[in-house]
Design an enzyme around this catalytic site. Structure first.
Site, PDB file in Angstrom:
ATOM      1  N   CYS A   1       1.048  -1.305  -0.202  1.00 39.53           N
ATOM      2  CA  CYS A   1      -0.091  -0.147   0.267  1.00 39.53           C
ATOM      3  C   CYS A   1       0.921   1.267   0.063  1.00 39.53           C
ATOM      4  O   CYS A   1       1.993   1.015   0.247  1.00 39.53           O
ATOM      5  CB  CYS A   1      -1.161  -0.032   1.278  1.00 39.53           C
TER       6      CYS A   1
ATOM      7  N   CYS B   1      -3.603  -0.007  -3.320  1.00 37.81           N
ATOM      8  CA  CYS B   1      -4.498   0.337  -1.766  1.00 37.81           C
ATOM      9  C   CYS B   1      -3.646   1.297  -1.249  1.00 37.81           C
ATOM     10  O   CYS B   1      -2.327   1.854  -1.505  1.00 37.81           O
ATOM     11  CB  CYS B   1      -4.263  -1.006  -1.012  1.00 37.81           C
TER      12      CYS B   1
END
Ligand code: JS2
Length: 306
Positions: free
Chosen positions: A126, A208
């Site tokens: 992420c 993400c």
């Protein structure tokens, strides 16, 4: 009349089998050879050849495509990202070739690439996905320095295919090195365009946390709804996974004119699309770390002294 049936030396006037003279036999033999030769020549000439691959308006497949794919796969999985050392480059190479060989290069589909996607699946941490649009060089300069940040071309599948061209033909299991469909002049569903749409979609789906996009404010279509970023990637970001999309609008150093900045309406279009998808958006002009990279190339520029 001398009876020589038992004599070993046959005489030439004697009739051979089925009463043919030697000369006749030789002539027959020659004739047979000629007939066989003619049959072979005709056979070869008439042998159904694979029709020549269709001529398209785009450039042909990259020479040594399959060797480059294999070499890049090993370079990436054994040297650049050894944590992917388990990937089966042989299988990956085969899956890539089978995605388009012996198929009509104007009817390529996402389905053709599913096995390749499965074999090259890679978890991107992420807060490290970097998208770009009409700013490839700058985005890749940035991720070359920031090794924990990934553009699609910094992932295994993007690294393998970056800058290559490929297509086959329904009538042959050979690659077409002469020409491939041009996305506008021939057909949009060609193997290369479908590939990049397919892998860009997956790259966006996997993103993400905080995700970034490098945009080029020194051109008129800084944000283009028809670009891969505007047509595929922003529509496949998951609102539940992406906390914010940060845009970095960069401007050419010494660029006479900056078309767009973060306050331009064209950026509002992007912001609107994202807000409709409940994805927060921020924008920064000339994001400093990338500006520094630009200044490496033109340190004398006044904008580099600020
Ligand atoms: C790479 C190729 C090739 O966010 C980026 C990347 O994730 C990329 O996949 O798609 C986005 C950039 O595409 P966009 O917005 O259409 O930018 P652009 O500069 O107008 O087009 C670049 C071409 C993107 C797809 N693509 N990407 N490496 O070799 C390559 N070939 C094609 N067609």
């Amino acid at each position: 009349m001398s009876d020589h049936r038992f004599s070993s030396v046959p005489t030439e006037e004697e009739p051979g089998c089925c009463h043919l003279s030697r000369k006749a036999k030789v002539c027959l033999g020659v004739l047979l050879c000629v007939l066989v030769a003619v049959a072979v020549v005709v056979g070869v000439l008439k042998w159904p050849r694979a029709p020549p691959p269709r001529a398209w308006n785009g450039t042909g497949s990259t020479p040594h495509f399959s060797e480059i794919v294999l070499g890049r796969c090993f370079t990436y999985t054994q040297l650049l990202r050894p944590e992917l050392g388990h990937a089966d480059c042989g299988q990956i190479g085969k899956a890539f070739m089978n995605a388009f060989l012996s198929k009509d290069p104007c009817h390529s589909s996402e389905q053709d690439y599913q096995l390749l996607l499965k074999l090259t699946n890679q978890t991107i941490p992420c807060h490290s996905s970097v998208f770009w649009s009409k700013s490839s060089q700058l985005a890749h300069l940035y991720t070359t320095v920031q090794q924990d940040m990934f553009t699609l071309e910094d992932t295994l599948i993007g690294y393998i295919a970056d800058g290559l061209n490929w297509c086959g033909d329904a009538g042959s299991n050979e690659m077409n090195y002469q020409s491939c469909p041009h996305w506008r002049k021939d057909c949009i569903n060609n193997p290369v365009s479908v590939f990049w749409d397919t892998v860009s979609k997956r790259f966006a789906e996997n993103a993400c946390g905080v995700v970034q996009v490098v945009l080029n404010g020194s051109i008129s279509n800084t944000f283009d709804k028809n670009s891969t970023f505007g047509r595929v990637e922003i529509h496949n970001l998951h609102p539940g996974k992406v906390s914010v999309l940060k845009a970095w609008v960069m401007h050419d150093i010494g660029g006479v004119y900056s078309y767009h900045t973060c306050s331009s309406p064209i950026i509002d279009d992007l912001k609107l699309i994202l807000s409709k998808r409940n994805i927060p958006f921020t924008c920064e002009d000339d994001y400093r770390p990338i500006k520094f990279l630009q200044c490496v190339k033109s340190p004398e520029d006044s904008s580099c002294r600020k």
